[in-house]
Every structure is written in structure tokens, then in C-alpha cells.
Design a protein around this motif. Structure first.
Motif: not given
Ligand SMILES: Nc1ncnc2c1ncn2[C@@H]1O[C@H](COP(=O)(O)OP(=O)(O)OP(=O)(O)O)[C@@H](O)[C@H]1O
Ligand SMILES: O=P(O)(O)OC[C@H]1O[C@H](OP(=O)(O)OP(=O)(O)O)[C@H](O)[C@@H]1O
Length: 236
Positions: A111-119, A143-148, A153-159
Motif C-alpha cells: 500500500v503506497e498510494t491512495m489507489e492502493d488504499l482504496g483497494d 471525508q473531503q479527501f477520501f470521499s470527494r 466511501q467504505l471507511y469509518r472515522i474513529v475520532e
């Protein structure tokens, strides 16, 4: 109309902010005793300084109760939606630099890129029975960076309210979004920044709340120009 400028009362950007205002020729005199949280700018009628913490300044800019604030761009962008409609970033001040980044465990070798992380996010639930957990106090930027921006879309934010970098090792989350400057905290926690994982390169800024009445007010222009020229002269 009184113009209020909110400046940091403590913390890492306090002293540099005071130095910029001094270089700008905006001399500040305390009102009352030395521990007062109010001050005035010598020679500028109707301009008041309010001392607040960096995150309070971002909040007051969002609420429109101050006209100017000096605080980190990260805190301002995290603190409100449609930020560029509500405030103007008048000057970048050259200190308080820190990047808001996406960091994953070093052992995630593929996992080196956001695309990898999306997978990873896409089949996380099938593999682990839950969504990918992201520890952060920057939920809006996340949320802006991941979703938009990346369509993830498939993640959960842990505050997280502190020690965010420890969350993956503690089992509270899988990855983090947090601020880094030297990188040593990430390294100590065996986390790595993704190649395209810099969400924002932040620094301290002079920020103006966009308000009616500012246009044509010479004090507004004078404050902005004084700070801009102090920053420009500080560069050399
Ligand atoms: N290493 C760093 N860690 C955290 N913040 C940093 C760092 N370097 C620069 N900053 C910036 O400093 C600003 C926060 O300043 P500081 O931590 O002094 O605030 P604070 O006084 O603790 O405020 P508050 O109590 O309101 O959180 C942020 O905009 C952040 O981007
Ligand atoms: O990349 P680095 O240089 O290691 O800096 C990053 C770290 O510094 C800050 O924490 P700090 O210990 O200052 O505490 P704070 O967030 O409570 O101010 C920040 O929250 C990161 O954890």
C-alpha cells in the motif's frame, strides 16, 4: 465598527505571530494588566486584539465573531464547510508549517498510494468483518479527501482527541490522518505517509472573515498590507 484581530495566546505559533505584528509596525499594547486577554493596536482607532488559542481562533472565524485571526490553515479548513466563501487567506506567514497526511502501518508493503488504499478499503469488510478505521481529529478534511477526491466511501472515522499515531498499534483504528512536521512521531509509531497522501500543507496564516462593511474600510486594508509587507521583508 470595532475590528477584532484574534491572536494566539499560547502554543507554538504565539511568539512568531507577535514578531510578525511587530515587523508589520502594528505595535500592541495591553489593556489593563499583563495577563489581560485584550489589547489594542497603537495608532489604529477601533482595532482590538483578542488572545485565544489556535483552535478557538479557527472557531471564532467560522462564527464570524472576529474580523481577523492568525492560526493554522489546517484548523480553519477543518473548522468550516465552504471555507473559501466564508474567509479569505490574506497572507501565509512562513511558520507553523505542518502537513496533514494519510499514514498507514509500515508493514503494509503493497500500500503506497491512495489507489492502493482504496483497494484495501473495498475488500476490508469481506476480509475483516468491519470497515477500515481511520483515527483522526480532522474528520472534515478526511471525508473531503477520501470521499470527494478519491471516491473512497467504505471507511469509518474513529475520532481521536490526542496520540492519534498510537491508534493503529492500540487496535483502535487501522490507519491515521494527522499532522506531521519532522516525521519523527510517525516513524516512532511505524507509520508511513502514502506517496499521494498529503491532504494539506499547512502553515500559520492571517485570515479574514468575509464580512459586510470590510470593503472600503481603510483599517482592513492597512492591516492586510502591513502584515503582507512584513512577511515579504522577513523572507529576505
Ligand atoms: N508538530 C506540530 N504538531 C502540531 N501542530 C503543529 C505542528 N507544527 C505546526 N503545527 C501547527 O500549529 C497549530 C496549532 O498550534 P498549537 O498546537 O500551538 O495550538 P494550541 O495552542 O495547542 O491550540 P489549541 O489548544 O487550541 O489546540 C496548527 O495549525 C498546526 O498545524
Ligand atoms: O512530525 P513530528 O515533528 O513528530 O510532529 C508531529 C506531532 O507533533 C504534534 O504533537 P505534539 O506532541 O506537539 O502535541 P500536541 O498535538 O498536543 O501539540 C502532532 O499532533 C503530532 O503528533
Amino acid at each position: 465598527m470595532t475590528i477584532t484581530i484574534a491572536l494566539p495566546s499560547k502554543g507554538r505559533i504565539k511568539e512568531d505571530t507577535a514578531a510578525v505584528f511587530e515587523r508589520a509596525g502594528l505595535a500592541i499594547s495591553a489593556i489593563g494588566n499583563d495577563r489581560s486577554y485584550r489589547a489594542r493596536v497603537d495608532g489604529l482607532e477601533g482595532v482590538e486584539i483578542a488572545y485565544l488559542s489556535a483552535s478557538e481562533i479557527a472557531r471564532e472565524l467560522a462564527g464570524g465573531s472576529v474580523d481577523f485571526g492568525v492560526t493554522g490553515e489546517d484548523l480553519v479548513r477543518e473548522g468550516m464547510a465552504d471555507v473559501d466563501e466564508k474567509v479569505e487567506f490574506c497572507a501565509r506567514l512562513g511558520f507553523g508549517q505542518a502537513d496533514v497526511v494519510v499514514a498507514v502501518p509500515e508493514i503494509w508493503l503493497d500500500v503506497e498510494t491512495m489507489e492502493d488504499l482504496g483497494d484495501v478499503a473495498a475488500d476490508f469488510r469481506a476480509r475483516h468483518g468491519r470497515r477500515l478505521g481511520i483515527a483522526t481529529k480532522y474528520w472534515r478534511l478526511t471525508q473531503q479527501f477520501f470521499s470527494r477526491q478519491h471516491g473512497i466511501q467504505l471507511y469509518r472515522i474513529v475520532e481521536s482527541l490526542g496520540a492519534t499515531e498510537g491508534a493503529p498499534a492500540a487496535g483502535q483504528a487501522d490507519i491515521i490522518v494527522d499532522i506531521t512536521s519532522t516525521g519523527s512521531t510517525l516513524k516512532a509509531n511505524h507509520l508511513k505517509v502514502l506517496d499521494d497522501g498529503v491532504i494539506l500543507s499547512s502553515e500559520a496564516c492571517l485570515v479574514r472573515a468575509r464580512k459586510q462593511g470590510h470593503e472600503g474600510d481603510p483599517r482592513i486594508r492597512r492591516i492586510v498590507e502591513a502584515v503582507r509587507s512584513a512577511v515579504a521583508s522577513g523572507d529576505g
